[in-house]
Design a protein around this motif. Sequence first.
Motif, PDB file in Angstrom:
ATOM      1  N   ALA A  35      -6.663  -7.521   6.493  1.00 26.39           N
ATOM      2  CA  ALA A  35      -6.346  -6.700   7.661  1.00 26.39           C
ATOM      3  C   ALA A  35      -5.919  -5.302   7.236  1.00 26.39           C
ATOM      4  O   ALA A  35      -6.251  -4.310   7.883  1.00 26.39           O
ATOM      5  CB  ALA A  35      -5.244  -7.367   8.484  1.00 26.39           C
ATOM      6  N   LEU A  36      -5.193  -5.224   6.124  1.00 23.38           N
ATOM      7  CA  LEU A  36      -4.736  -3.931   5.622  1.00 23.38           C
ATOM      8  C   LEU A  36      -5.925  -3.061   5.208  1.00 23.38           C
ATOM      9  O   LEU A  36      -5.980  -1.869   5.517  1.00 23.38           O
ATOM     10  CB  LEU A  36      -3.784  -4.137   4.441  1.00 23.38           C
ATOM     11  CG  LEU A  36      -3.013  -2.914   3.947  1.00 23.38           C
ATOM     12  CD1 LEU A  36      -2.063  -2.419   5.019  1.00 23.38           C
ATOM     13  CD2 LEU A  36      -2.244  -3.251   2.671  1.00 23.38           C
ATOM     14  N   ILE A  37      -6.873  -3.680   4.520  1.00 26.15           N
ATOM     15  CA  ILE A  37      -8.075  -2.961   4.092  1.00 26.15           C
ATOM     16  C   ILE A  37      -8.889  -2.510   5.305  1.00 26.15           C
ATOM     17  O   ILE A  37      -9.400  -1.391   5.356  1.00 26.15           O
ATOM     18  CB  ILE A  37      -8.931  -3.843   3.163  1.00 26.15           C
ATOM     19  CG1 ILE A  37      -8.180  -4.120   1.857  1.00 26.15           C
ATOM     20  CG2 ILE A  37     -10.273  -3.176   2.878  1.00 26.15           C
ATOM     21  CD1 ILE A  37      -8.867  -5.113   0.949  1.00 26.15           C
ATOM     22  N   SER A  38      -8.989  -3.395   6.296  1.00 23.11           N
ATOM     23  CA  SER A  38      -9.724  -3.058   7.517  1.00 23.11           C
ATOM     24  C   SER A  38      -9.092  -1.875   8.234  1.00 23.11           C
ATOM     25  O   SER A  38      -9.789  -0.990   8.743  1.00 23.11           O
ATOM     26  CB  SER A  38      -9.768  -4.267   8.459  1.00 23.11           C
ATOM     27  OG  SER A  38     -10.459  -5.351   7.862  1.00 23.11           O
ATOM     28  N   TYR A 159       3.382  -6.726   7.474  1.00 26.52           N
ATOM     29  CA  TYR A 159       3.345  -5.863   8.662  1.00 26.52           C
ATOM     30  C   TYR A 159       3.908  -4.483   8.346  1.00 26.52           C
ATOM     31  O   TYR A 159       3.393  -3.467   8.830  1.00 26.52           O
ATOM     32  CB  TYR A 159       4.131  -6.502   9.802  1.00 26.52           C
ATOM     33  CG  TYR A 159       4.054  -5.700  11.082  1.00 26.52           C
ATOM     34  CD1 TYR A 159       2.865  -5.647  11.810  1.00 26.52           C
ATOM     35  CD2 TYR A 159       5.153  -4.986  11.551  1.00 26.52           C
ATOM     36  CE1 TYR A 159       2.769  -4.894  12.977  1.00 26.52           C
ATOM     37  CE2 TYR A 159       5.071  -4.233  12.719  1.00 26.52           C
ATOM     38  CZ  TYR A 159       3.880  -4.196  13.417  1.00 26.52           C
ATOM     39  OH  TYR A 159       3.795  -3.443  14.565  1.00 26.52           O
ATOM     40  N   LYS A 160       4.949  -4.431   7.529  1.00 25.23           N
ATOM     41  CA  LYS A 160       5.520  -3.146   7.138  1.00 25.23           C
ATOM     42  C   LYS A 160       4.500  -2.306   6.382  1.00 25.23           C
ATOM     43  O   LYS A 160       4.368  -1.095   6.616  1.00 25.23           O
ATOM     44  CB  LYS A 160       6.764  -3.358   6.276  1.00 25.23           C
ATOM     45  CG  LYS A 160       7.455  -2.061   5.873  1.00 25.23           C
ATOM     46  CD  LYS A 160       8.689  -2.330   5.039  1.00 25.23           C
ATOM     47  CE  LYS A 160       9.367  -1.022   4.634  1.00 25.23           C
ATOM     48  NZ  LYS A 160      10.565  -1.259   3.797  1.00 25.23           N
ATOM     49  N   ASP A 161       3.761  -2.944   5.470  1.00 24.65           N
ATOM     50  CA  ASP A 161       2.722  -2.236   4.717  1.00 24.65           C
ATOM     51  C   ASP A 161       1.663  -1.661   5.659  1.00 24.65           C
ATOM     52  O   ASP A 161       1.151  -0.563   5.442  1.00 24.65           O
ATOM     53  CB  ASP A 161       2.056  -3.176   3.712  1.00 24.65           C
ATOM     54  CG  ASP A 161       2.997  -3.561   2.573  1.00 24.65           C
ATOM     55  OD1 ASP A 161       3.996  -2.854   2.375  1.00 24.65           O
ATOM     56  OD2 ASP A 161       2.727  -4.569   1.891  1.00 24.65           O
ATOM     57  N   MET A 162       1.350  -2.435   6.706  1.00 26.45           N
ATOM     58  CA  MET A 162       0.328  -1.989   7.649  1.00 26.45           C
ATOM     59  C   MET A 162       0.819  -0.806   8.482  1.00 26.45           C
ATOM     60  O   MET A 162       0.099   0.197   8.633  1.00 26.45           O
ATOM     61  CB  MET A 162      -0.068  -3.154   8.561  1.00 26.45           C
ATOM     62  CG  MET A 162      -1.035  -2.769   9.665  1.00 26.45           C
ATOM     63  SD  MET A 162      -1.830  -4.182  10.448  1.00 26.45           S
ATOM     64  CE  MET A 162      -3.098  -4.579   9.231  1.00 26.45           C
TER      65      MET A 162
END
Length: 260
Positions: A35-38, A159-162
């Motif tokens: 999800a982060l990459i997306s 979630y924080k990273d996102m």
Amino acid sequence: MGSLGEEDLEKLVLDYIESSPITVSDHTDDKSSTALISLQEILGEKREEEKNLEEKIESFMRRKRLSYIGDDEKRDVMKKIVSKLRSYGYDASFSKTSWDSSFDHLEGCRVFRCTRKYEYIDVMVKGDGDGDDIIQLRRVIVDLDFKSQFELAKQTKAYKDMTELLPTVFVATEERLRRVVSLVCGEMKKSMKKEGMSRPPWRTSRYMQSKWLPENRRRVSSCKKGSWSWSVFDDGGEEARSWTMKGSSGSKTKCCFPIF
């Protein structure tokens, strides 16, 4: 001790509801990195008109040292940006969203009601032609406070990273904004579950998207008033409640969601 204002009371109630613990089973989500990459890919998929608009806004804000604290100063900054964009020839407007929200614990028993508002900049830009020299117009949304819309009292590292990837000033077409909101809200749902937080209806993807949807906005200037009627659905595809907005002065969009 002084009495709380309406906005302070609303914030206290929202914070309490979102931080109320629930019992859940602990599990690991292996899709977080995907999800982060997306999200990185979607944020990087800027059309030429989005890039040009973003560069002009960032340059203007740096040159004028525009910043704000609170809604009133933010509104003033947005109006200055709209004025500058119009001087460049853009069809830019200051847009508002306003609706009354009622949250019912049981049918016929109202436990919370508040007025929800949101403001941003709406710009119509010229897009790519279709080969027949027909100019297409695209709606681009400029939000000066985009990142803060996804803040949580408690959050997982994933979630924080996102959310750290999200820009404070977000310039995007409606389609790209929808994709970002949908992806982040999906991770938000998993984060709240892992942290033992119940997810209120105003944290669903469809509800979050409603802040920027064209059916639910009023352009303050260069806009014909109209009427819209549409429905908001939860993430499961089930209809939650009907929303209505009329262009007459003083009209508002109304919604009604159950908490449980």
